[in-house]
Design an enzyme around this catalytic site. Structure first.
Site, PDB file in Angstrom:
ATOM      1  CG  HIS A 464       3.440  -6.762   1.143  1.00  0.00           C
ATOM      2  ND1 HIS A 464       4.692  -6.405   0.693  1.00  0.00           N
ATOM      3  CD2 HIS A 464       2.978  -7.671   0.238  1.00  0.00           C
ATOM      4  CE1 HIS A 464       4.962  -7.052  -0.433  1.00  0.00           C
ATOM      5  NE2 HIS A 464       3.942  -7.840  -0.719  1.00  0.00           N
ATOM      6  CD  GLU A 465      -0.081  -9.893   0.521  1.00  0.00           C
ATOM      7  OE1 GLU A 465      -0.606  -9.713  -0.602  1.00  0.00           O
ATOM      8  OE2 GLU A 465       1.038 -10.421   0.671  1.00  0.00           O
ATOM      9  CG  HIS A 468       0.048  -6.844  -3.738  1.00  0.00           C
ATOM     10  ND1 HIS A 468       0.830  -6.531  -4.827  1.00  0.00           N
ATOM     11  CD2 HIS A 468       0.819  -7.661  -2.958  1.00  0.00           C
ATOM     12  CE1 HIS A 468       2.014  -7.105  -4.714  1.00  0.00           C
ATOM     13  NE2 HIS A 468       2.031  -7.796  -3.586  1.00  0.00           N
ATOM     14  CG  HIS A 471      -1.291  -2.133  -8.488  1.00  0.00           C
ATOM     15  ND1 HIS A 471      -0.117  -2.814  -8.722  1.00  0.00           N
ATOM     16  CD2 HIS A 471      -1.433  -1.288  -9.545  1.00  0.00           C
ATOM     17  CE1 HIS A 471       0.422  -2.398  -9.858  1.00  0.00           C
ATOM     18  NE2 HIS A 471      -0.356  -1.479 -10.382  1.00  0.00           N
TER      19      HIS A 471
END
Length: 675
Positions: A464-465, A468, A471
């Site tokens: 999940h991290e 990010h 991105h």
């Protein structure tokens, strides 16, 4: 001696020279950077030259460059390695930074220049990105009170300053409670605990200066303790401490702080002409209105609650068969759910966890990024702020793309949770500036010489991290204020939640889920059982999340409650929250909502993004597989590289061709057939 924070950095990749920086440098650096920023803003506002995009909007982008650089270093340290001095500095900086922000928003001459450009926008020959930045800049000024005057403008400045101070205090109180609580375990207290958890508890004891194993309030310790400990009394003590964070009385109690924050937010919204803070906050998000958020959450709540109630009955029966009378309590759920998972899916966390080594999961996340986007990761020797931190250079086709830092282990000086941040963001206004991106987690640190082992939930957090981080790494815009994750709050979780899906790809686990001792790959039948159990206990996890999101929404959708705890209970009673499940984040430790403005009225955003991430991953499947090159290119072009340079809904439609409905989310969570 010169202040290293105010000098040019000649370190590799212009990393902060952490070895030269001390806490004594920050106050001088922040004050100097604020003075520089104020002078730059004054030069823009007081200029005799007619306003242009370059001398106003672009000049504003550069005005506080030094301040951003200094604060990037400071808040990295304050969040990951706090001490008394850094906490005091955080409290001191909050009103200074709030005052600076209010000064800019209330600068009539500056806003007049922005307004002139806005009125003349059709004649300025702006690029699409410039037009978007002008729109967002003006909107930000209006929402910060630029159109107010007199008493209202002054009062808004006071409100914002107080909110900043309260957010810092809320966060520091929570960290203090998490840091101070320790439960020592004697030999008789280890019943049911797997060896890997005992070892992690011993390592935590060493870190706390204790002789034996301890349980702390780190999620990677307390959750498995609640899963495996056969000592119901100890589970109750641990769960009670975990849920009481921020509500223990005394100087670290957050309940009055939460009440004041809610009242000030309501006042802020009223000053700006909104009926509620939720209406103000959601105006700029994809959801748009509180009604739209409530509608989504309730569509998910009903099937999730039905599933959770069904599961509660089965777990209660298991508990009664153990000879425990009474009702299933919140400290019982994880224990009996783990037993049920072992029975129904033949999954034993003790057997599973050795296959989920931290180092191998990091390799898996990086390999997926290579296959999807061509990124390559190589360890580099750069200045770092803590011995546990690791660093990689990220390249593509030989081009430097980013520096990626991983800070994975829990420690008493680190705030809880997991997050991604950028010490430096991508932009092209002042050159080809590539980002310095961090992933911060709180995994249990293993004993020296032993590999760090993750739960499957931990591994999902890592992916999940990392989503990010992608991105940020793949951002390709001109202006920093719209780069990377600078997007609508209910869009920012799309890349991160989407990336979690690659952990579920069998070929990824077949390659990287290898045993810590034997090096052998996870047996195929175990992998199949793991993936088949992917939606196990989804009623519980969905209910604890949606309950929190609904409380957050209702806190801000009407008149601020005088007693947030009573109001929280009222909301949960109204939706018939199952008694054996608590909110994922109860009010006194709901840092997402009260440590700052980020997720206030916005905790729902994880689920709003999940509607899209389930649909987005389906695009890969429809195109032929999880590593389809053309779909990955579309994802990068329209979403990952675009930052906030376009409207979030337009970005998603450009990628997928349409907006999705909630059905894919319910199917993905195994709730599509819930009664």
């Amino acid at each position: 001696m010169k202040n290293p924070l105010l000098q040019d950095w000649t370190t590799p990749y212009e990393m902060p020279p952490f070895g030269d920086i001390t806490d004594d440098h920050f106050e001088e650096a922040v004050d100097a950077a604020l003075d520089e920023a104020r002078a730059n803003v004054a030069a823009i506002a007081d200029s005799d030259a007619a306003p242009t995009f370059a001398n106003t909007i672009e000049a504003l982008e550069r005005a506080d460059e030094t301040l951003g650089r200094v604060l990037g270093v400071f808040y990295t340290l304050a969040g990951t390695d706090a001490n008394d001095r850094r906490e005091a500095l955080s409290r001191a900086f909050s009103p200074k930074l709030s005052a600076y922000g209010s000064e800019i928003a209330s600068n009539a001459a500056l806003f007049a220049r922005i307004e002139t450009l806005w009125q003349d926008r059709d004649t300025l020959d702006l690029t699409d990105e410039q037009a978007r930045l002008l729109y967002l800049t003006r909107r930000s000024f209006v929402r910060r009170g630029a159109e107010l005057d007199g008493i209202a403008k002054d009062r808004l400045a006071q409100v914002m300053q107080r909110l900043g101070a309260l957010g810092v205090q809320f966060s520091q109180n929570l960290l203090a409670d998490e840091r101070e609580w320790v439960m020592e375990l004697g030999e008789d207290d280890l019943d049911g605990l797997p060896e890997w958890l005992v070892e992690a508890a011993r390592a935590a004891g060493e870190e706390k200066g204790r002789k034996g194993p301890v349980i702390t309030l780190s999620r990677s310790l307390i959750v498995p303790f609640l899963q495996f400990s056969s000592r119901r009394d100890l589970r109750e003590a641990a769960h009670s401490a975990w849920t009481a964070r921020g509500a223990n009385g005394g100087s670290t109690d957050n309940r009055d702080i939460a009440a004041e924050i809610l009242a000030l937010r309501e006042e802020r919204a009223g000053l700006l002409g909104y009926d509620s803070f939720a209406e103000f906050k959601l105006e700029t998000e994809m959801a748009g209105t509180p009604e739209a958020v409530r509608d989504l959450l309730m569509k998910v709540w009903e099937p999730a609650r039905a599933k959770a109630v069904e599961d509660q009955q089965r777990l209660s029966a298991m508990m009664h068969n153990d000879g425990v009378n009474g009702e299933l309590e919140p400290w019982d759920w994880r224990y009996y759910s783990e037993k049920r998972r072992a029975e129904e899916h033949d999954l034993d966390d003790s057997a599973l966890k050795p296959y989920l080594q931290l180092d191998r999961m990091i390799e898996a996340a990086m390999d997926c990024a290579n296959r999807l986007f061509g990124l390559e990761f190589a360890p580099v020797d750069v200045p770092l702020y803590h011995p546990d931190v690791r660093a990689w250079e990220v390249t593509r086709d030989g081009r430097h793309m980013a520096i990626f830092l991983g800070d994975y282990f829990a420690r008493g000086s680190k705030r809880s949770g997991a997050w991604c941040s950028a010490m430096r963001s991508q932009q092209k206004l002042t050159g080809d500036i590539r980002p310095i991106v961090m992933n911060v987690c709180n995994f249990a640190k293993p004993p020296k010489g032993k590999p760090a082992l993750l739960s499957y939930d931990d591994a999902r957090t890592l992916f999940h991290e990392f989503g990010h981080a992608l991105h940020q790494m793949l951002s390709d815009v001109t202006y920093e204020s719209i780069s990377g994750t600078s997007v609508a709050r209910d869009f920012v979780e799309l890349p991160s939640q989407l990336y979690e899906h690659w952990l579920e790809v069998p070929e990824v686990l077949e390659k990287y889920a290898t045993h810590a001792e034997t090096g052998e790959a996870m047996p195929r039948e175990m992998l199949d059982r793991l993936l088949a159990a992917n939606t196990y206990d989804m009623g519980f996890s969905t209910v604890e999340y949606v309950g929190s999101a609904l409380v957050d929404l209702e806190f801000h959708a009407g008149e601020a409650p005088e007693d947030p705890m009573a109001f929280q209970a009222e909301v949960l009673d109204g939706i018939e929250m199952p008694r054996a499940i608590g909110m994922r984040h109860a009010t006194p430790h709901f840092a997402h909502v009260f440590s700052g403005d980020g997720y206030s009225s916005g905790y729902y955003s994880y689920m709003w993004s999940e509607v899209m991430d389930a649909d987005a991953f389906a695009a890969f499947k429809e195109a032929g597989g999880p590593f389809d090159a053309e779909t990955a290119q579309k994802l990068e072009r329209h979403i990952l590289s675009a930052g906030g340079s376009q409207d979030a809904q337009e970005a998603y439609v450009a990628f997928r061709g349409r907006m999705p409905g909630v059905d894919a989310l319910l199917k993905g969570r195994g709730l599509d057939d819930a009664a």
